[in-house]
Design a protein around this motif. Structure first.
Motif, PDB file in Angstrom:
ATOM      1  N   THR A 339      31.024  41.246  -6.894  1.00 53.00           N
ATOM      2  CA  THR A 339      29.792  40.912  -6.682  1.00 53.00           C
ATOM      3  C   THR A 339      29.075  39.830  -7.541  1.00 53.00           C
ATOM      4  OG1 THR A 339      29.697  43.366  -6.482  1.00 53.00           O
ATOM      5  CG2 THR A 339      27.492  42.367  -7.335  1.00 53.00           C
ATOM      6  N   SER A 340      29.488  39.384  -8.362  1.00 47.36           N
ATOM      7  CA  SER A 340      29.405  38.305  -9.368  1.00 47.36           C
ATOM      8  C   SER A 340      29.581  37.155  -8.389  1.00 47.36           C
ATOM      9  CB  SER A 340      29.807  38.011 -10.531  1.00 47.36           C
ATOM     10  OG  SER A 340      31.441  38.080 -10.476  1.00 47.36           O
ATOM     11  N   ASP A 341      30.541  36.777  -7.792  1.00 47.24           N
ATOM     12  CA  ASP A 341      30.535  35.729  -6.681  1.00 47.24           C
ATOM     13  C   ASP A 341      29.369  35.558  -5.658  1.00 47.24           C
ATOM     14  OD1 ASP A 341      32.754  34.940  -8.256  1.00 47.24           O
ATOM     15  OD2 ASP A 341      34.309  35.751  -6.751  1.00 47.24           O
ATOM     16  N   VAL A 342      29.183  36.610  -5.130  1.00 40.99           N
ATOM     17  CA  VAL A 342      28.170  36.959  -4.082  1.00 40.99           C
ATOM     18  C   VAL A 342      26.751  36.416  -4.889  1.00 40.99           C
ATOM     19  CG1 VAL A 342      26.560  38.285  -2.481  1.00 40.99           C
ATOM     20  CG2 VAL A 342      29.235  38.729  -2.746  1.00 40.99           C
ATOM     21  N   ILE A 350      23.095  38.248 -11.067  1.00 42.04           N
ATOM     22  CA  ILE A 350      23.875  39.393 -10.863  1.00 42.04           C
ATOM     23  C   ILE A 350      22.833  40.582 -10.501  1.00 42.04           C
ATOM     24  CG2 ILE A 350      25.163  40.234 -12.928  1.00 42.04           C
ATOM     25  CD1 ILE A 350      27.259  41.117 -11.008  1.00 42.04           C
ATOM     26  N   GLY A 351      22.070  40.961 -11.857  1.00 38.82           N
ATOM     27  CA  GLY A 351      21.158  41.928 -11.888  1.00 38.82           C
ATOM     28  C   GLY A 351      20.009  41.947 -10.697  1.00 38.82           C
ATOM     29  N   LYS A 352      19.908  40.866 -10.166  1.00 38.88           N
ATOM     30  CA  LYS A 352      18.644  40.912  -9.090  1.00 38.88           C
ATOM     31  C   LYS A 352      19.065  41.192  -7.843  1.00 38.88           C
ATOM     32  CE  LYS A 352      15.768  37.602 -11.368  1.00 38.88           C
ATOM     33  NZ  LYS A 352      15.132  36.182 -11.409  1.00 38.88           N
ATOM     34  N   ILE A 353      20.637  41.488  -7.590  1.00 36.83           N
ATOM     35  CA  ILE A 353      21.017  41.569  -6.250  1.00 36.83           C
ATOM     36  C   ILE A 353      21.187  43.042  -5.944  1.00 36.83           C
ATOM     37  CG2 ILE A 353      21.892  39.459  -5.934  1.00 36.83           C
ATOM     38  CD1 ILE A 353      24.522  40.368  -6.254  1.00 36.83           C
ATOM     39  N   GLY A 354      21.045  44.039  -7.146  1.00 33.90           N
ATOM     40  CA  GLY A 354      21.514  45.277  -7.191  1.00 33.90           C
ATOM     41  C   GLY A 354      20.576  46.219  -6.136  1.00 33.90           C
TER      42      GLY A 354
END
Length: 395
Positions: A339-342, A350-354
């Motif tokens: 998920t971090s790579d995406v 990363i917190g904004k793509i949740g």
């Protein structure tokens, strides 16, 4: 080659001419059905797998097996955003009326109908108007609390007692079960727990995406003691060859070894894709054997049909932000993806793509095979996303 005699049948839930590579699951289901019918406890089944691996085909086959064993059955398909209670109620009504027709209704059958009437009344209060045509007095105080986790086990128990009274068994089959919300899945698990505790003749066979075992475990920690979770995956090479070769042999036709290897390479053994390639190769061929050149010539038509009938229908349901998310995944390769790579590919924290990640999981487009990882639920979807990249901007 006569196109009318084409043995292959690509389609959603359409049974293949050769159900290859699923013998272990069929054997396991056969044992389940026979043990429950004999009054012996056995875990129910929840099949898991990606899109296009044949879960619905297997559910239909398992329903046929249950009917052959004398079961009363019903097959329900869960839907995104639709109450599972609303979906189940008319099917449970039909099962109880079916039990009623075996002979003169006994006390347990009449009670089952009364309990279901109470349940329907509680649904009406909680989710709105619903009428399934039960002209019977409800059993007040049973299955009418409005709490699905309390009420559904009472309904399943009443159904099981009615079946035992009529000396028969019930098989509930639920497709796309991952669309059940946490409360609904918990209620199903609790209902089957109650059925097993009382050793009632009811089995549940469900099918869903690979997130299902995790959802069940999060809902109720004892789910793994109530269900087996057979994985329905792509076929190994020898079974994929059998799925292609056996159907055409009946018509005096054969694939060459090179053609079989090429189709396996292109499909990676996924049953829906095997059916599509087999179907198009048959239509493209002019004589037997069906060779490598025929497969090459069929590839363009296969790609066109898959894009229109398998990939595009899912892609078109997505928001622009979700499409960008999936595009970022596809640019990282075949997956699974961190998920971090995406997030890094999208250029955001990363917190904004949740929310996007959660929305795509809810829509059944991606799942989490392990902590911090995500993957497509649709086989080869990353290849489609790469072809579709000109449709919307880069992340």
């Amino acid at each position: 080659m006569d196109r009318i005699q084409n043995p292959f049948s690509p389609g959603a839930g359409t049974p293949p001419p050769e159900l290859a590579g699923r013998e272990t699951i069929l054997e396991q289901a056969g044992i389940l059905l026979k043990r429950v019918k004999a009054g012996r406890p056995e875990k129910s089944m929840l099949l898991t797998g990606l899109r296009g691996v044949g879960k619905t085909v297997l559910l239909n086959e398992l329903e046929r097996m249950a009917l052959d064993d004398g079961y009363r059955t019903t097959l329900v398909e869960a839907h995104e955003g639709k109450s599972l209670a609303l979906l189940l109620a008319p099917h449970l009504r039909r099962l109880l009326f079916d039990l009623d027709r075996i002979a003169c209704a006994g006390d347990r059958v009449r009670r089952g109908l009364a309990v279901l009437r109470s349940f329907v009344g509680a649904i009406r209060i909680s989710v709105g108007d619903v009428d399934i045509g039960l002209d019977i007095e409800p059993e007040h105080g049973t299955a009418d609390s409005g709490d699905l986790e309390v009420d559904l086990p009472e309904v399943f128990a009443a159904l099981g007692e009615a079946a035992r009274e009529r000396k028969t068994s019930i098989a509930l089959l639920i497709d796309e079960i991952q669309y059940a919300n946490t409360t609904e899945l918990s209620a199903l698990i609790m209902a089957m727990h109650k059925v097993q505790q009382r050793q009632l003749p009811v089995v549940m066979i469900g099918a869903g995406l690979p997130i299902l075992p995790g959802l069940a475990g999060e809902s109720k920690s004892y789910a793994e003691r109530l269900f087996n979770f057979p994985e329905v995956g792509p076929l190994p090479e020898h079974d994929a060859f059998r799925a292609l070769q056996e159907p055409v042999r009946a018509a005096g036709v054969a694939f060459t070894p090179d053609a079989l290897r090429e189709i396996f390479r292109m499909t990676q053994g996924y049953p829906y894709f095997l059916q599509e390639w087999g179907y198009q190769a048959w239509n493209q061929a002019t004589a037997t054997p069906i060779g490598l050149q025929v497969v090459f010539e069929a590839n363009a038509r296969v790609a066109e049909r898959l894009e229109a009938n398998f990939f595009r229908v899912r892609f078109d349901r997505l928001t622009p932000a979700e499409k960008l998310f999936l595009r970022a995944m596809s640019e990282l390769g075949s997956g699974p993806y961190r998920t971090s790579d995406v997030a890094e590919k999208l250029g955001v924290q990363i917190g904004k793509i949740g929310p996007r990640r959660a929305g795509l999981i809810k829509k059944g487009m991606i799942y989490s095979p392990s902590y911090g990882d995500i993957a497509f639920t649709v086989p080869l979807f990353y290849q489609f996303m790469r072809r579709a990249m000109t449709v919307f901007p880069s992340p």
